[in-house]
Design an enzyme around this catalytic site. Structure first.
Site, PDB file in Angstrom:
ATOM      1  N   CYS A  86       0.821  -1.220   0.000  1.00 38.78           N
ATOM      2  CA  CYS A  86       0.000   0.000   0.000  1.00 38.78           C
ATOM      3  C   CYS A  86       0.849   1.262   0.000  1.00 38.78           C
ATOM      4  CB  CYS A  86      -0.918   0.010   1.216  1.00 38.78           C
ATOM      5  SG  CYS A  86      -1.775  -1.544   1.508  1.00 38.78           S
ATOM      6  N   HIS A 335      -8.996   3.798  -1.420  1.00 42.10           N
ATOM      7  CA  HIS A 335      -7.663   3.206  -1.285  1.00 42.10           C
ATOM      8  C   HIS A 335      -7.320   2.334  -2.493  1.00 42.10           C
ATOM      9  CE1 HIS A 335      -4.070   1.555   0.306  1.00 42.10           C
ATOM     10  NE2 HIS A 335      -4.581   0.537   0.973  1.00 42.10           N
TER      11      HIS A 335
END
Length: 392
Positions: A86, A335
């Site tokens: 991420c 996200h």
């Protein structure tokens, strides 16, 4: 080493876009970044490119960086794909800064992209899970919501953090995201909504977890030697810090902190010669509500164990002493894994340029972005400052 500046940044909308491809999303972000440069910038000015991407769903894992830069007209520009879960595009920004600081490039593009909405929930869980520790976490059935639920449970037991504190993070970030036209979940929620949502992994419920997203983001980094061509009001990259740690949560000494974030923060503050008290806003990695609370402590916004009191005080709300996640954060904005870190930089650029609309912080001078990979296997922090205000 040369000073380095952020002169433009842009992103696509975040959400689910069945009619878009990873290339078209990246083009949207790239064109937005180029058009945001005050004095203009041409594609041929770019010397180097770094692109963050996990490769969710298996699409174009090899050479995905050149696949998108070629699509936007950067033919022949050296392009490196960066994978750090991420934190992929946060580290892409760091590599662009390093390239410009070192003199390898005068103008560098840092960006990222991900498409996550075109798979089944089981497939999505699989691709998210590849960033966890494979042998003892993922293959034993542990999900990321489960890992962060363990972190939340320990923090609650040690420090008295409550489910309401977790829910207050969601309420704040949805309030901010409702003011962001790029946000995937751009709607407000009440504290009761956030309290009563279905449980995902106890103590985390649906409102304590970010969505999966499609999206792309780009930032443009230039050297002190050419910055005057592109802007009359420079935003300096004042500090950069990064850290890594064990990939598996079970391998770490603490479940209630992210040491990689602490190391990254120490390095960034030292390089920028500032403290947390000097910040006017921050974008932190809130993949789950507990992650934002941990960031408050790991980044020095409050003492250890006091994150619950900080969110409850209103200090991190828009208009508070230190607004956090003015974009809506991962929780509301979304996200898209490979784009998240660069997307945080987009918000920093908008805030420091005074272009954040309804969510604009009052006359900010300095802001921080904080991007985490997995449950803390990697973290990267950037501190940006408006040079005209610092030198006034």
């Amino acid at each position: 080493m040369r000073d380095v500046y952020l002169v433009g940044a842009g992103q696509s909308d975040y959400g689910a876009f069945p009619s878009e491809s990873y290339r078209s999303l990246f083009r949207t972000a790239f064109e937005a970044a180029v058009s945001s440069v005050p004095n203009g910038l041409e594609a041929e000015d770019i010397d180097e490119a770094f692109v963050g991407n996990l490769g969710v769903g298996g699409r174009q894992i090899g050479l995905s960086g050149p696949a998108v830069t070629e699509h936007v007209g950067l033919d022949g520009v050296p392009t490196t794909r960066v994978e750090n879960a991420c934190a992929a595009s946060g580290f892409a920004v760091r590599q662009a800064v390093q390239a410009v600081k070192s003199g390898i490039a005068d103008v560098a593009l840092a960006g990222g992209f991900e498409v996550m909405s075109d798979m089944s929930s089981d497939a999505t869980k699989y691709w998210l899970g590849v960033s966890g520790e494979t042998e003892w976490e993922r293959l034993s059935g542990t999900t990321f919501s489960g890992v962060y639920a363990q972190m939340a449970s320990v923090h609650m037991e040690q420090y008295g953090t409550t489910r309401d504190h977790l829910s207050q993070v969601a309420v704040k970030n949805h309030s901010n995201g409702a003011k962001n036209p790029h946000a995937q979940l751009g709607f407000e929620c009440s504290l009761e909504d956030a309290r009563s949502a279905p449980v995902v992994a106890d103590p985390l419920n649906l409102y304590h977890c970010c969505p999966t997203s499609d999206g792309a983001a780009c930032a443009l980094i230039v050297s002190e030697d050419v910055v005057d061509r592109y802007t009359d009001d420079p935003i300096r990259v004042a500090g950069v810090g990064a850290g890594s740690d064990s990939v598996g949560l079970f391998q770490r000494d603490s479940y209630s902190s992210v040491p990689a974030s602490q190391r990254a923060a120490e390095s960034a503050y030292e390089m920028a010669d500032v403290t947390p008290d000097d910040l006017d806003f921050a974008e932190v990695h809130d993949c789950f509500a507990i992650a934002e609370l941990l960031a408050y402590e790991d980044l020095g916004f409050c003492e250890k164990g006091e994150a619950g009191q900080l969110i409850q005080s209103g200090a991190t709300e828009l208009g508070g002493d230190l607004p956090v996640n003015t974009s809506g954060g991962l929780k509301s904005k979304g996200h898209p894994i490979g784009a998240t870190g660069a997307g945080q930089v987009v918000e920093a650029y908008k805030q420091l340029s005074g272009d954040a609309g309804e969510r604009q912080v009052d006359a900010p001078t300095r802001g921080l972005t904080h991007n985490v990979g997995g449950s803390g296997g990697a973290a990267v922090i950037h501190i940006f400052e408006k040079e005209s205000e610092v030198n006034a």
